[in-house]
Design a protein around this motif. Structure first.
Motif, PDB file in Angstrom:
ATOM      1  N   PHE A  12       0.864  -1.185   0.000  1.00 17.92           N
ATOM      2  CA  PHE A  12       0.000   0.000   0.000  1.00 17.92           C
ATOM      3  C   PHE A  12       0.898   1.230   0.000  1.00 17.92           C
ATOM      4  O   PHE A  12       1.599   1.488   0.978  1.00 17.92           O
ATOM      5  CB  PHE A  12      -0.914  -0.027   1.224  1.00 17.92           C
ATOM      6  CG  PHE A  12      -1.856   1.142   1.285  1.00 17.92           C
ATOM      7  CD1 PHE A  12      -2.754   1.396   0.251  1.00 17.92           C
ATOM      8  CD2 PHE A  12      -1.850   1.999   2.373  1.00 17.92           C
ATOM      9  CE1 PHE A  12      -3.622   2.476   0.311  1.00 17.92           C
ATOM     10  CE2 PHE A  12      -2.715   3.078   2.436  1.00 17.92           C
ATOM     11  CZ  PHE A  12      -3.596   3.323   1.398  1.00 17.92           C
ATOM     12  N   ASN A  77      -8.473   0.144  -1.754  1.00 19.04           N
ATOM     13  CA  ASN A  77      -7.766  -0.300  -0.554  1.00 19.04           C
ATOM     14  C   ASN A  77      -8.700  -1.158   0.312  1.00 19.04           C
ATOM     15  O   ASN A  77      -9.711  -0.676   0.817  1.00 19.04           O
ATOM     16  CB  ASN A  77      -7.276   0.930   0.223  1.00 19.04           C
ATOM     17  CG  ASN A  77      -6.558   0.548   1.501  1.00 19.04           C
ATOM     18  OD1 ASN A  77      -7.031   0.855   2.582  1.00 19.04           O
ATOM     19  ND2 ASN A  77      -5.468  -0.140   1.392  1.00 19.04           N
ATOM     20  N   GLN A  80      -4.622  -4.551   4.757  1.00 18.95           N
ATOM     21  CA  GLN A  80      -3.533  -5.531   4.644  1.00 18.95           C
ATOM     22  C   GLN A  80      -4.006  -6.981   4.734  1.00 18.95           C
ATOM     23  O   GLN A  80      -3.553  -7.836   3.972  1.00 18.95           O
ATOM     24  CB  GLN A  80      -2.505  -5.252   5.754  1.00 18.95           C
ATOM     25  CG  GLN A  80      -1.295  -6.132   5.695  1.00 18.95           C
ATOM     26  CD  GLN A  80      -0.734  -6.402   7.093  1.00 18.95           C
ATOM     27  OE1 GLN A  80      -1.417  -6.217   8.090  1.00 18.95           O
ATOM     28  NE2 GLN A  80       0.511  -6.817   7.147  1.00 18.95           N
ATOM     29  N   ALA A 103       6.226  -5.413   2.867  1.00 24.90           N
ATOM     30  CA  ALA A 103       7.091  -4.916   1.784  1.00 24.90           C
ATOM     31  C   ALA A 103       8.212  -4.012   2.290  1.00 24.90           C
ATOM     32  O   ALA A 103       9.055  -3.580   1.514  1.00 24.90           O
ATOM     33  CB  ALA A 103       6.233  -4.144   0.785  1.00 24.90           C
ATOM     34  N   ASP A 104       8.219  -3.717   3.589  1.00 20.91           N
ATOM     35  CA  ASP A 104       9.157  -2.680   4.064  1.00 20.91           C
ATOM     36  C   ASP A 104      10.457  -3.214   4.648  1.00 20.91           C
ATOM     37  O   ASP A 104      11.203  -2.465   5.291  1.00 20.91           O
ATOM     38  CB  ASP A 104       8.448  -1.779   5.082  1.00 20.91           C
ATOM     39  CG  ASP A 104       7.821  -2.583   6.216  1.00 20.91           C
ATOM     40  OD1 ASP A 104       8.146  -3.774   6.343  1.00 20.91           O
ATOM     41  OD2 ASP A 104       7.004  -2.013   6.953  1.00 20.91           O
ATOM     42  N   SER A 213       1.734   2.648   7.022  1.00 19.77           N
ATOM     43  CA  SER A 213       0.358   3.067   6.756  1.00 19.77           C
ATOM     44  C   SER A 213      -0.581   2.595   7.838  1.00 19.77           C
ATOM     45  O   SER A 213      -1.776   2.829   7.763  1.00 19.77           O
ATOM     46  CB  SER A 213      -0.088   2.570   5.397  1.00 19.77           C
ATOM     47  OG  SER A 213       0.328   1.259   5.221  1.00 19.77           O
ATOM     48  N   ARG A 218      -6.391   2.054  12.023  1.00 22.84           N
ATOM     49  CA  ARG A 218      -6.222   0.736  11.398  1.00 22.84           C
ATOM     50  C   ARG A 218      -5.787  -0.305  12.424  1.00 22.84           C
ATOM     51  O   ARG A 218      -6.222  -1.448  12.385  1.00 22.84           O
ATOM     52  CB  ARG A 218      -5.150   0.805  10.307  1.00 22.84           C
ATOM     53  CG  ARG A 218      -5.647   1.352   8.994  1.00 22.84           C
ATOM     54  CD  ARG A 218      -4.459   1.416   8.046  1.00 22.84           C
ATOM     55  NE  ARG A 218      -4.667   2.364   6.976  1.00 22.84           N
ATOM     56  CZ  ARG A 218      -5.145   2.052   5.786  1.00 22.84           C
ATOM     57  NH1 ARG A 218      -5.481   0.833   5.517  1.00 22.84           N
ATOM     58  NH2 ARG A 218      -5.286   2.960   4.875  1.00 22.84           N
TER      59      ARG A 218
HETATM   60  N1  UDP Z   1      -0.516  -2.594   3.816  1.00 24.24           N
HETATM   61  C1  UDP Z   1      -1.521  -2.948   2.910  1.00 24.24           C
HETATM   62  N2  UDP Z   1      -2.740  -2.327   3.017  1.00 24.24           N
HETATM   63  C2  UDP Z   1      -3.014  -1.391   3.970  1.00 24.24           C
HETATM   64  C3  UDP Z   1      -1.993  -1.079   4.906  1.00 24.24           C
HETATM   65  C4  UDP Z   1      -0.767  -1.701   4.810  1.00 24.24           C
HETATM   66  O1  UDP Z   1      -1.321  -3.780   2.027  1.00 24.24           O
HETATM   67  O2  UDP Z   1      -4.125  -0.876   3.978  1.00 24.24           O
HETATM   68  C5  UDP Z   1       0.793  -3.272   3.717  1.00 24.24           C
HETATM   69  C6  UDP Z   1       2.008  -2.347   3.666  1.00 24.24           C
HETATM   70  O3  UDP Z   1       2.289  -1.914   2.345  1.00 24.24           O
HETATM   71  C7  UDP Z   1       3.099  -3.234   4.244  1.00 24.24           C
HETATM   72  C8  UDP Z   1       2.343  -4.071   5.267  1.00 24.24           C
HETATM   73  O4  UDP Z   1       0.975  -4.018   4.900  1.00 24.24           O
HETATM   74  O5  UDP Z   1       3.650  -4.098   3.270  1.00 24.24           O
HETATM   75  C9  UDP Z   1       2.537  -3.555   6.690  1.00 24.24           C
HETATM   76  O6  UDP Z   1       2.193  -2.180   6.755  1.00 24.24           O
HETATM   77  P1  UDP Z   1       2.992  -1.125   7.641  1.00 24.24           P
HETATM   78  O7  UDP Z   1       4.450  -1.220   7.390  1.00 24.24           O
HETATM   79  O8  UDP Z   1       2.335   0.185   7.434  1.00 24.24           O
HETATM   80  O9  UDP Z   1       2.646  -1.655   9.101  1.00 24.24           O
HETATM   81  P2  UDP Z   1       3.517  -1.670  10.434  1.00 24.24           P
HETATM   82  O10 UDP Z   1       4.887  -2.116  10.074  1.00 24.24           O
HETATM   83  O11 UDP Z   1       3.483  -0.291  10.941  1.00 24.24           O
HETATM   84  O12 UDP Z   1       2.794  -2.649  11.295  1.00 24.24           O
END
Ligand code: UDP
Ligand code: MG
Length: 311
Positions: A12, A77, A80, A103-104, A213, A218
């Motif tokens: 995302f 959207n 996740q 993806a991060d 995101s 969320r």
């Molecule tokens: N993601 C997604 N849809 C959403 C929010 C997040 O596909 O509506 C994906 C985002 O691209 C990433 C993964 O879910 O690959 C985890 O998101 P994020 O890094 O924002 O979460 P955190 O690490 O803060 O838990």
């Protein structure tokens, strides 16, 4: 038989991150192929979860350069969990085993061979578990700790600090397709399945590029799906407040009796009344959330819609 692996990644607004993620992940895939652990047609499936930036273009460009990188694009959207599910259902007919990850690059890809080794030894689910998360803020760590403690009370099978970095055999993916709930909480379903499983521990790194995101809203939604539901939270708060209000009312009554004995009429009723008012508001809010949750579950709308694909 050498298995065919699919790595499923929800994306995302990850345009910046994909430039780093795809080559890094591809390298790990190559290493497993060269070692003869996975088939040469194993692949990476990137799920564009309705991004507003150029994520889809980045996926299509990567696919044109390398056919082992593939993608699907959701019509908007869906979140996740639904994006992960969409990806898993897409790869199910084509692969023997899948790994889901973010993806991060916060999910350490260097443990992939270890996860794979557990699979080779007969584990059907391998959970990536965060042994530490120094990159997260103190408040996020605290919220996670609190969440997993509460979750463990309602569901003892919970694996604390496991998110969605997970290896699943084909049988597990087939089983996942049988779970029909609308509010998906995949880590809970996976932990509940009961197949032979193992954990591999890793240190959660900092996000390499782009922005997280997962907003508070969320996170609350996911926590809601994981615990009871939004209504559960309100009901719980209502229970505490109700108990407090009853206690206040008893206190007020005792005060009233005391003052009556001394000739005065009113005592402390105001705070108890305020307590009951707040309780009633919470009760209504709980009903509202419960109604919405029931409506969502009974309507059985599709959990995601795919509008484009690289294949
Ligand atoms: N993601 C997604 N849809 C959403 C929010 C997040 O596909 O509506 C994906 C985002 O691209 C990433 C993964 O879910 O690959 C985890 O998101 P994020 O890094 O924002 O979460 P955190 O690490 O803060 O838990
Ligand atoms: Mg992240």
């Amino acid at each position: 038989m050498i298995p065919r692996l699919a790595i499923v990644v929800p994306c995302f607004n990850e345009e910046k991150m994909l430039k780093l993620f795809i080559p890094a992940c591809r390298e790990k895939l190559d290493a497993l192929m060269t070692a003869g652990k996975i088939r040469a047609d194993s692949f990476l499936l990137l799920v564009d979860d309705g991004s507003a930036d150029c994520t889809w273009k980045a996926i299509v460009d990567a696919h044109l350069r390398d056919e082992n990188v593939r993608g699907i694009r959701l019509s908007r959207n869906f979140g996740q969990q639904n994006a992960l599910y969409a990806g898993l259902m897409r790869v199910l007919p084509e692969c023997d085993v899948s790994v889901t990850m973010d993806a991060d690059l916060q999910d350490d890809i260097t443990i992939l061979p270890e996860m794979f080794e557990k699979y080779r030894k007969g584990c059907e689910i391998v959970f990536g578990v965060r042994s530490s998360r120094p990159a997260d803020t103190k408040s996020k760590r605290l919220a996670a700790e609190l969440f997993y403690r509460c979750k463990k009370l309602t569901d003892p099978r919970t694996i604390p600090d496991h998110a969605d970095y997970r290896l699943m055999s084909r049988r597990v993916m087939e089983s996942l397709a049988l779970y029909k709930e609308q509010s998906l909480y995949l880590r809970g379903i996976a932990a509940d399945m009961g197949y032979k499983s193992a954990c591999v521990f890793y240190e959660r790194k900092a996000r390499k590029a782009g922005k997280p995101s997962y907003t508070i809203k969320r996170m609350a939604k996911l926590a809601g799906a994981g615990l009871l539901c939004g209504a559960g939270g309100f009901s719980l708060a209502g229970c505490f407040l109700g108990a407090a209000a009853v206690q206040m009312q008893i206190g007020a009554l005792v005060g009233l009796l005391g003052k009556a004995a001394h000739g005065s009429r009113r005592a402390g009723g105001g705070s108890a009344d305020a307590g009951f008012c707040a309780l009633s508001v919470l009760g209504q809010a709980g009903m509202l959330f419960l109604g919405e949750a029931i409506l969502k579950e009974t309507r059985r709308r599709p959990r995601y819609l795919v509008c484009d694909s690289t294949d």
